[in-house]
Design an enzyme around this catalytic site. Structure first.
Site, PDB file in Angstrom:
ATOM      1  N   GLY A   1       0.811  -1.208   0.000  1.00  0.00           N
ATOM      2  CA  GLY A   1       0.000   0.000   0.000  1.00  0.00           C
ATOM      3  C   GLY A   1       0.846   1.259   0.000  1.00  0.00           C
ATOM      4  O   GLY A   1       1.928   1.307  -0.598  1.00  0.00           O
ATOM      5  N   SER A   2       0.377   2.254   0.700  1.00  0.00           N
ATOM      6  CA  SER A   2       1.011   3.578   0.624  1.00  0.00           C
ATOM      7  C   SER A   2       2.392   3.646   1.254  1.00  0.00           C
ATOM      8  O   SER A   2       3.105   4.629   1.044  1.00  0.00           O
ATOM      9  CB  SER A   2       0.101   4.623   1.264  1.00  0.00           C
TER      10      SER A   2
END
Length: 494
Positions: A223-224
């Site tokens: 993810g981020s």
């Protein structure tokens, strides 16, 4: 001698010669391999005939040995015991009379049993003095306080997950926790009870798979948190000169070669945002476009400098994290924000945070500090080793300032520690087909103390299948655990 008798005599002579050749082959050529073959019962009896050496953390053994009840078919004298077995299982592995050994128990079996050639002199002295042969010790790099904070943090959450903490300047592994876990003591023997305990721990009977070392062997979409790698690639390839230059990031932004708009989470200020601001609020559009502007080859090169696409050996093997090598332009943009087929172990993401904290230098992670003989003489010492330089010192310091903004003013405020500078990045990674399942919560971070040194970098991932979807965030679930682990390391150095 008549002809038939002569033939019989020659045939018998050949048989005797064959037997002699076979005997010599077994005695002189195959003797070593047969003597150490796991199917040789004598090997197993010898392995468990004396107390096993210990695996040591902070000067104290976390393992032991206990006498077994030699009854029935059990001819093995000692079995392994573990202190806080479930907490330390991702480090130690197991040593079982019935099921063999894995991880450190297997890799350092020669030292722990006393059979390693490096212990020859010690064993010879013991034989002369009539002392029973003893195993040596494996001294780890682990920090007991950090491990306890990591394991208890995961346990309190009651969800599957893992934590890895590294010392950025050396690569020493300070914490390596996985949850749910298992106690290796419950199947260390070879009784029916041990067999039943082993069975209950297998994934076939326990879908939570407690014997999976999630810190090293499970890969997750990062993810981020992967935006830290993408930011490093932007700086290293001079796409943007610093953290505070406005990026060329329209809003909305469409994935290249498609009509699909890449969405941000909520109404956040991402149009032409600086990289600092984009990392603070976690703009998908900014970092997706950075990945697209750089292209697959530059993104792949930067990811591999951080350790992606290669197994790591600590010495326990860690699965290779993945940045896809073959993909189209929109897939590369999604990979640049930690989606598509990008996947990472918790160890890998701790390595990313560690390299940034260490001014761009990535050290090889390791968990064995030294090997000792039974009288505590050091017979092998691990020296820190540089693995790569993913980014320059200048660019690492720029990225540090960006990650520190995330913790001071952004999505990572729950990792703040009084009197300590903390840098971090949250991540909420999509999970399941069309993001149908609860996402994974990530947090990667490092701490810097007053003298400017960075004693610890941490990665935490949480798989909380039971939480309300809206409550899942890296800042909410994972950052508080990372904070406690960092505090434990800092406090241990005071």
């Amino acid at each position: 001698m008549n002809k038939p008798l002569r033939r019989i005599a020659i045939f018998c002579g050949l048989l005797v010669l064959t037997l002699l050749l076979r005997d010599n082959w077994l005695q002189y050529v195959k003797s070593d391999s047969l003597a150490t073959d796991d199917n040789n019962r004598r090997v197993t009896i010898a392995r468990y005939s004396t107390p096993r050496g210990d695996i040591v953390v902070d000067g104290d053994p976390i393992t032991g040995s206990a006498k077994t009840s030699k009854s029935g078919l059990n001819d093995l004298e000692f079995k392994r015991t573990y202190k806080d077995g479930a907490m330390w299982a991702p480090v130690t592995g197991y040593a079982s009379q019935a099921f063999g050994a894995n991880q450190l128990e297997n890799l350092e079996d020669g030292i722990l049993t006393g059979n390693d050639d490096r212990l020859f002199f010690r064993n010879t002295l013991d034989m002369v003095t009539g002392k029973q042969k003893q195993g040596g010790n494996v001294v780890t790099t682990l920090n007991a306080g950090a491990q306890k904070a990591a394991y208890n943090g995961l346990k309190a959450r009651g969800a599957k997950g893992a934590v890895v903490a590294l010392e950025p300047s050396t690569g020493k592994i300070l914490a390596l926790a996985s949850y749910p876990s298992y106690d290796p003591s419950v199947f260390a023997g070879n009784s029916n009870d041990d067999a039943e305990a082993w069975k209950k721990l297998q994934k076939k009977y326990n879908p939570d798979d407690p014997m999976l070392n999630r810190a090293l062997r499970e890969t997750y979409p990062p993810g981020s948190t992967f935006k830290v790698v993408t930011a490093a690639a932007a700086l290293e390839n001079n796409l943007y000169p610093d953290a505070d230059t406005a990026t060329n990031s329209p809003l909305p932004w469409t994935l290249p070669d498609t009509k699909v708009e890449l969405k941000n989470e909520g109404n956040i200020p991402c149009k032409n945002a600086t990289m600092r601001e984009a990392l603070r609020v976690s703009c998908n559009t900014v970092f997706g476009k950075i990945g697209a502007d750089l292209g697959k080859d530059k993104m792949l090169d930067e990811a591999e400098k951080f350790g992606f696409n290669a197994e790591q050996f600590t010495p326990v093997r860690a699965s290779a994290s993945v940045y896809p090598k073959e993909m189209n332009r929109p897939s590369n943009a999604l990979s640049s924000i930690g989606q598509f087929e990008t996947a990472a172990t918790p160890l890998q993401m701790a390595m990313v945070a560690s390299a940034v904290a260490n001014d761009g230098k990535l050290m090889k992670p390791y968990m064995v500090d030294k090997l000792q003989s039974s009288n505590l003489d050091t017979i092998a010492q691990t020296e820190p080793q540089e693995l790569s330089q993913p980014l320059s010192s200048k660019n690492a310091q720029i990225l540090q300032s960006m990650m520190e903004t995330v913790v001071k003013e952004g999505t990572g405020t729950k990792a703040l520690i009084d009197g300590v500078t903390v840098g971090g990045k949250t991540g909420t990674a999509q999970h399941g087909v069309d993001n149908s399942e609860n996402p994974y919560a990530w947090f990667i971070s490092y701490a810097k103390v007053a003298d400017g040194s960075s004693p610890v970098a941490v990665a935490v991932v949480i798989e909380d299948e039971n939480a309300d979807r809206g409550d899942i965030s890296g800042g909410g679930l994972a950052a508080p655990i990372a904070k406690k682990v960092m505090q434990a390391v800092i406090n241990a150095k005071k």
